[in-house]
Write a protein that holds these residues in place. Structure first.
Motif, mmCIF file in Angstrom:
data_model
loop_
_atom_site.group_PDB
_atom_site.id
_atom_site.type_symbol
_atom_site.label_atom_id
_atom_site.label_comp_id
_atom_site.label_asym_id
_atom_site.label_seq_id
_atom_site.Cartn_x
_atom_site.Cartn_y
_atom_site.Cartn_z
ATOM 1 N N PHE A 76 0.829 -1.210 0.000
ATOM 2 C CA PHE A 76 0.000 0.000 0.000
ATOM 3 C C PHE A 76 0.865 1.262 0.000
ATOM 4 N N LEU A 77 2.007 1.206 0.695
ATOM 5 C CA LEU A 77 2.911 2.359 0.683
ATOM 6 C C LEU A 77 3.360 2.650 -0.751
ATOM 7 N N ASN A 78 3.781 1.606 -1.453
ATOM 8 C CA ASN A 78 4.215 1.789 -2.850
ATOM 9 C C ASN A 78 3.067 2.289 -3.732
ATOM 10 N N LEU A 79 1.888 1.674 -3.538
ATOM 11 C CA LEU A 79 0.725 2.033 -4.364
ATOM 12 C C LEU A 79 0.329 3.495 -4.143
ATOM 13 N N TYR A 80 0.301 3.906 -2.875
ATOM 14 C CA TYR A 80 -0.132 5.268 -2.544
ATOM 15 C C TYR A 80 0.877 6.298 -3.037
ATOM 16 N N ARG A 81 2.186 5.970 -2.888
ATOM 17 C CA ARG A 81 3.223 6.892 -3.370
ATOM 18 C C ARG A 81 3.113 7.059 -4.875
ATOM 19 N N LEU B 24 0.169 9.525 4.196
ATOM 20 C CA LEU B 24 0.496 8.093 4.161
ATOM 21 C C LEU B 24 0.223 7.403 5.503
ATOM 22 N N ILE B 25 -0.044 8.189 6.533
ATOM 23 C CA ILE B 25 -0.418 7.678 7.852
ATOM 24 C C ILE B 25 -1.647 6.763 7.755
ATOM 25 N N ILE B 26 -2.415 6.948 6.700
ATOM 26 C CA ILE B 26 -3.621 6.141 6.480
ATOM 27 C C ILE B 26 -3.279 4.638 6.445
ATOM 28 N N ILE B 27 -2.058 4.325 6.009
ATOM 29 C CA ILE B 27 -1.673 2.901 5.934
ATOM 30 C C ILE B 27 -1.576 2.313 7.338
ATOM 31 N N GLN B 28 -1.015 3.078 8.288
ATOM 32 C CA GLN B 28 -0.976 2.601 9.683
ATOM 33 C C GLN B 28 -2.381 2.496 10.262
ATOM 34 N N LYS B 29 -3.230 3.456 9.902
ATOM 35 C CA LYS B 29 -4.611 3.429 10.410
ATOM 36 C C LYS B 29 -5.337 2.183 9.910
ATOM 37 N N PHE B 30 -5.103 1.886 8.636
ATOM 38 C CA PHE B 30 -5.727 0.725 8.001
ATOM 39 C C PHE B 30 -5.248 -0.566 8.678
ATOM 40 N N HIS B 31 -3.950 -0.615 8.959
ATOM 41 C CA HIS B 31 -3.340 -1.756 9.643
ATOM 42 C C HIS B 31 -3.977 -1.929 11.036
ATOM 43 N N LYS B 32 -4.115 -0.796 11.736
ATOM 44 C CA LYS B 32 -4.671 -0.823 13.088
ATOM 45 C C LYS B 32 -6.128 -1.309 13.065
ATOM 46 N N LEU B 33 -6.847 -0.867 12.053
ATOM 47 C CA LEU B 33 -8.247 -1.281 11.900
ATOM 48 C C LEU B 33 -8.351 -2.808 11.739
ATOM 49 N N MET B 34 -7.444 -3.368 10.930
ATOM 50 C CA MET B 34 -7.450 -4.828 10.735
ATOM 51 C C MET B 34 -7.172 -5.551 12.045
ATOM 52 N N MET B 35 -6.242 -5.012 12.851
ATOM 53 C CA MET B 35 -5.854 -5.681 14.096
ATOM 54 C C MET B 35 -6.878 -5.448 15.210
ATOM 55 N N LEU C 187 -15.607 12.940 0.073
ATOM 56 C CA LEU C 187 -15.397 11.619 0.673
ATOM 57 C C LEU C 187 -13.927 11.199 0.740
ATOM 58 N N TYR C 188 -13.094 11.762 -0.179
ATOM 59 C CA TYR C 188 -11.778 11.149 -0.368
ATOM 60 C C TYR C 188 -10.870 11.254 0.851
ATOM 61 N N GLU C 189 -11.010 12.311 1.649
ATOM 62 C CA GLU C 189 -10.121 12.445 2.808
ATOM 63 C C GLU C 189 -10.449 11.377 3.849
ATOM 64 N N LYS C 190 -11.742 11.161 4.055
ATOM 65 C CA LYS C 190 -12.189 10.231 5.096
ATOM 66 C C LYS C 190 -12.060 8.776 4.644
ATOM 67 N N GLU C 191 -12.302 8.532 3.369
ATOM 68 C CA GLU C 191 -12.348 7.150 2.863
ATOM 69 C C GLU C 191 -11.328 6.967 1.744
ATOM 70 N N LEU C 192 -10.068 7.293 2.020
ATOM 71 C CA LEU C 192 -9.068 7.252 0.943
ATOM 72 C C LEU C 192 -8.872 5.855 0.338
ATOM 73 N N PRO C 193 -8.730 4.799 1.166
ATOM 74 C CA PRO C 193 -8.526 3.478 0.539
ATOM 75 C C PRO C 193 -9.658 3.101 -0.424
#
Ligand SMILES: [Zn+2]
Ligand SMILES: [Zn+2]
Length: 331
Positions: free
Chosen positions: A122-127, A136-147, A293-299
């Protein structure tokens, strides 16, 4: 039969099939879990890992006349946390065997090596999509959501396209990827009934969520192309009733599928209009397509944009140019 208790909401929706509505903390709203009677009592999906969902699932089972301990097997439609988060709790309490598509396994087992591969993808894709560094902090948030909304569990048996569901011989497994790489639907030919997870949903168009490829040596799957193909497969089938992972049943699946497929072309037209005044990154296009919507729901929104870019790229209606690791698109 329709029952609503303080701690559960369950109703019979077909012969030997019950729907239990369970709350989720996500914007999609409640998730539908299905209980199927057969040679072995089977739960289709398990809900997110929250106390509210656990209470609702147990309450729903009780209203139907069962207990969690009676469940003999669980089949996952796909690995998203609103569908698999409670799997381990169900498994521990009931001793049920668990089944899913092979590509769900790493998300259920949550090995460290997979999680770092997942985050790096996701880091590569987003960059590459031009997402600014501070977002890019969204990737950590997404990870945290999964856990947070699922926990490590295990899959005992793997399911593949067109095989019968173990211990439910009337039911057939269909591989319906696109919304998720692990997505399965279940079909009972006798009464033309489909349990479709998030593949077909009545009130919202399902997102063809971009997910990592099965291993590092492959490029990312073209999820919207997959999704459209799997939708077309279902449009060719005789289905009287579709039971979805969210919302009400669908009785006009062909009409709904045609609407969804048509919508994709409307969106590609919008993308081409947005590119008429010059090249843009996928992130810039996402901000223009989904301004509120894009800021809140970027993925979700970035997946939507990239999927439609993929459609246009396949048709050679777009050019992609790479500069400093960022892709820009032009007509
Ligand atoms: Zn999903
Ligand atoms: Zn879902």
């Amino acid at each position: 039969m329709e029952n609503q208790g303080n701690h559960g909401n369950a109703k019979q929706v077909a012969r030997g099939v019950y729907q239990i509505e369970v709350p989720t903390p996500f914007s999609v709203g409640p998730v539908n879990i299905y209980l199927v009677e057969g040679v072995q009592l089977t739960l289709i999906d398990a809900g997110p890992l929250t106390e509210e969902a656990w209470t609702a699932l147990n309450g729903g089972l009780e209203l139907i006349g069962y207990r969690m301990e009676d469940i003999r097997q669980v089949v996952l439609t796909h690995h998203h946390v609103d569908h698999c988060g409670l799997l381990e709790r169900v498994r521990k309490l009931s001793g049920a065997r668990t089944y899913a598509h092979p590509l769900a396994v790493p998300y259920v087992e949550l090995h460290e090596s997979f999680l770092s591969f997942h985050d790096q993808f996701f880091l590569n894709l987003y960059r590459e999509s031009g997402v600014p560094d501070e977002k890019l902090i969204i990737i950590q948030k997404f990870h945290k959501l999964m856990m947070t909304f699922s926990e490590r569990s295990r899959i005992d048996g793997l399911l593949k396209h067109e095989q019968p569901v173990p211990h439910l011989p009337e039911w057939q497994v269909l591989y319906t990827p696109g919304h998720s790489q692990s997505h399965l639907s279940l079909y009972r030919a006798e009464d033309r009934l489909m349990i479709a997870g998030d593949h077909i949903i009545k009130h919202i168009s399902s997102n063809a969520f971009i997910e990592p490829p099965r291993d590092q040596s492959r490029s990312r799957p073209l999820t919207l192309v997959q999704y459209r193909t799997a939708l077309q497969m279902c449009a060719d089938m005789d289905i009287d009733l579709v039971l979805s992972g969210h919302g009400d049943p669908v009785t006009n699946h062909r009409e709904l599928i045609m609407q969804r497929l048509q919508k994709n072309w409307e969106r590609t037209d919008t993308l081409r209009r947005l590119l008429a005044d010059g090249e843009k990154t996928a992130y810039e296009l996402t901000a223009l397509l989904f301004p509120t919507l894009y800021e809140k729901e970027l993925p979700l929104t970035l997946s939507e944009t990239l999927g439609h870019i993929d459609l246009l790229m396949i048709l050679h209606q777009l050019e992609a140019r790479e500069r400093g690791g960022i892709l820009t698109y032009s007509l």
